[in-house]
Design a protein around this motif. Structure first.
Motif, PDB file in Angstrom:
ATOM      1  N   VAL A 187     -10.198 -33.543  16.837  1.00 37.93           N
ATOM      2  CA  VAL A 187     -10.234 -32.240  16.179  1.00 37.93           C
ATOM      3  C   VAL A 187      -9.318 -32.297  14.965  1.00 37.93           C
ATOM      4  O   VAL A 187      -8.204 -32.812  15.035  1.00 37.93           O
ATOM      5  N   CYS A 188      -9.810 -31.807  13.826  1.00 35.45           N
ATOM      6  CA  CYS A 188      -9.085 -31.945  12.564  1.00 35.45           C
ATOM      7  C   CYS A 188      -8.815 -30.585  11.923  1.00 35.45           C
ATOM      8  O   CYS A 188      -9.613 -29.656  12.037  1.00 35.45           O
ATOM      9  N   VAL A 189      -7.684 -30.505  11.241  1.00 33.75           N
ATOM     10  CA  VAL A 189      -7.303 -29.321  10.485  1.00 33.75           C
ATOM     11  C   VAL A 189      -7.217 -29.713   9.012  1.00 33.75           C
ATOM     12  O   VAL A 189      -6.353 -30.504   8.626  1.00 33.75           O
ATOM     13  N   ASP A 190      -8.110 -29.194   8.201  1.00 30.18           N
ATOM     14  CA  ASP A 190      -8.061 -29.468   6.768  1.00 30.18           C
ATOM     15  C   ASP A 190      -6.866 -28.752   6.145  1.00 30.18           C
ATOM     16  O   ASP A 190      -6.556 -27.601   6.504  1.00 30.18           O
ATOM     17  N   VAL A 191      -6.207 -29.409   5.197  1.00 29.34           N
ATOM     18  CA  VAL A 191      -5.126 -28.741   4.477  1.00 29.34           C
ATOM     19  C   VAL A 191      -5.751 -27.744   3.508  1.00 29.34           C
ATOM     20  O   VAL A 191      -6.896 -27.909   3.085  1.00 29.34           O
ATOM     21  N   PRO A 192      -5.023 -26.687   3.135  1.00 24.58           N
ATOM     22  CA  PRO A 192      -5.588 -25.666   2.234  1.00 24.58           C
ATOM     23  C   PRO A 192      -5.531 -26.087   0.765  1.00 24.58           C
ATOM     24  O   PRO A 192      -5.130 -25.312  -0.112  1.00 24.58           O
ATOM     25  N   ALA A 193      -5.903 -27.312   0.500  1.00 17.80           N
ATOM     26  CA  ALA A 193      -5.973 -27.864  -0.855  1.00 17.80           C
ATOM     27  C   ALA A 193      -6.779 -29.147  -0.737  1.00 17.80           C
ATOM     28  O   ALA A 193      -7.147 -29.553   0.366  1.00 17.80           O
ATOM     29  N   GLN A 194      -7.040 -29.789  -1.855  1.00 18.99           N
ATOM     30  CA  GLN A 194      -7.814 -31.022  -1.771  1.00 18.99           C
ATOM     31  C   GLN A 194      -7.017 -32.136  -1.115  1.00 18.99           C
ATOM     32  O   GLN A 194      -7.532 -32.875  -0.274  1.00 18.99           O
ATOM     33  N   SER A 195      -5.753 -32.274  -1.485  1.00 21.01           N
ATOM     34  CA  SER A 195      -4.954 -33.375  -0.968  1.00 21.01           C
ATOM     35  C   SER A 195      -3.478 -32.995  -0.927  1.00 21.01           C
ATOM     36  O   SER A 195      -3.050 -32.009  -1.542  1.00 21.01           O
ATOM     37  N   VAL A 196      -2.718 -33.763  -0.190  1.00 24.57           N
ATOM     38  CA  VAL A 196      -1.273 -33.597  -0.071  1.00 24.57           C
ATOM     39  C   VAL A 196      -0.595 -34.575  -1.022  1.00 24.57           C
ATOM     40  O   VAL A 196      -1.010 -35.742  -1.100  1.00 24.57           O
TER      41      VAL A 196
END
Length: 206
Positions: free
Chosen positions: A44-53
């Motif tokens: 299970v994955c949680v996308d960050v609220p942007a394209q990349s870190v």
């Protein structure tokens, strides 16, 4: 060894092989096919609220509000750290108060970067493994476009999840993570019969 014994042994082997053929429409074969597909998923994955870190988000802006809530929850989970920063306004060129988020040493172990950022792909934090629990009802296999197919109901769970996935604020901010915390989940799969057995439609070479 007598000729009769040889023939009997060969006949028995053929019979047992036929009974256990991977092309049979059986729950065991369906279970194997579905697990093979689940094994390709990264948990299970949680996308960050942007394209990349790393990334920056403006504070006190309704447009970025949900992103800030999720980013702060990822901070609570120990996956990101934060610091105050200035963010450029998209239209007037001014600056606004914001925060910059970067991955922590603990979070780097779970950070997954996509092969390409095309089609809106984003960095994600992933954990756990999908495991099939039980195969339920399935439709009678039928031929469509020259392929034998069936739709299968099954239940599964996400095992071996890291502790950060239980962080209350992260559970509240991310619906998919919250739903995948259930002990049993239900899904459907379309399976296709091949010469070597059944495969999930997503793994079939069309």
């Amino acid at each position: 060894m007598s000729r009769f014994f040889k023939i009997s042994t060969i006949a028995t082997a053929i019979f047992l092989t036929a009974c256990g053929s991977p092309t049979d429409p059986s729950k065991d074969n369906f279970k194997t096919a579905i697990q093979a597909f689940l094994d390709t998923k990264g948990g299970v994955c949680v996308d960050v609220p942007a394209q990349s870190v790393p990334f920056k988000l403006e504070l006190n802006n309704p447009i970025s509000h949900n992103g800030v809530v999720l980013a702060e929850a990822l901070v609570d989970a120990g996956l990101l750290n934060k610091q105050d920063a200035q963010v450029k306004a998209p239209f007037d060129g001014g600056v606004r108060p914001g925060r910059e988020y970067n991955v922590t040493s603990a979070g780097s172990a779970y950070l997954v970067k996509p092969k390409s950022y095309a089609m809106g792909a984003r960095d994600s934090f992933c954990t756990g493994k999908y495991k099939i629990l039980e195969v339920g009802e399935f439709t009678e296999p039928r031929t469509m476009d020259g392929k034998v197919m069936t739709q299968v109901n099954f239940s599964y769970s996400v095992s071996d999840r890291a502790d950060w996935s239980e962080t209350p604020s992260l559970q509240a901010a991310h619906r998919v993570l919250r739903e995948n915390s259930a002990a049993q989940l239900k899904q459907k799969a379309v399976l296709i019969q091949t010469d070597s057995g059944w495969v999930h439609e997503m793994l079939y070479s069309w």
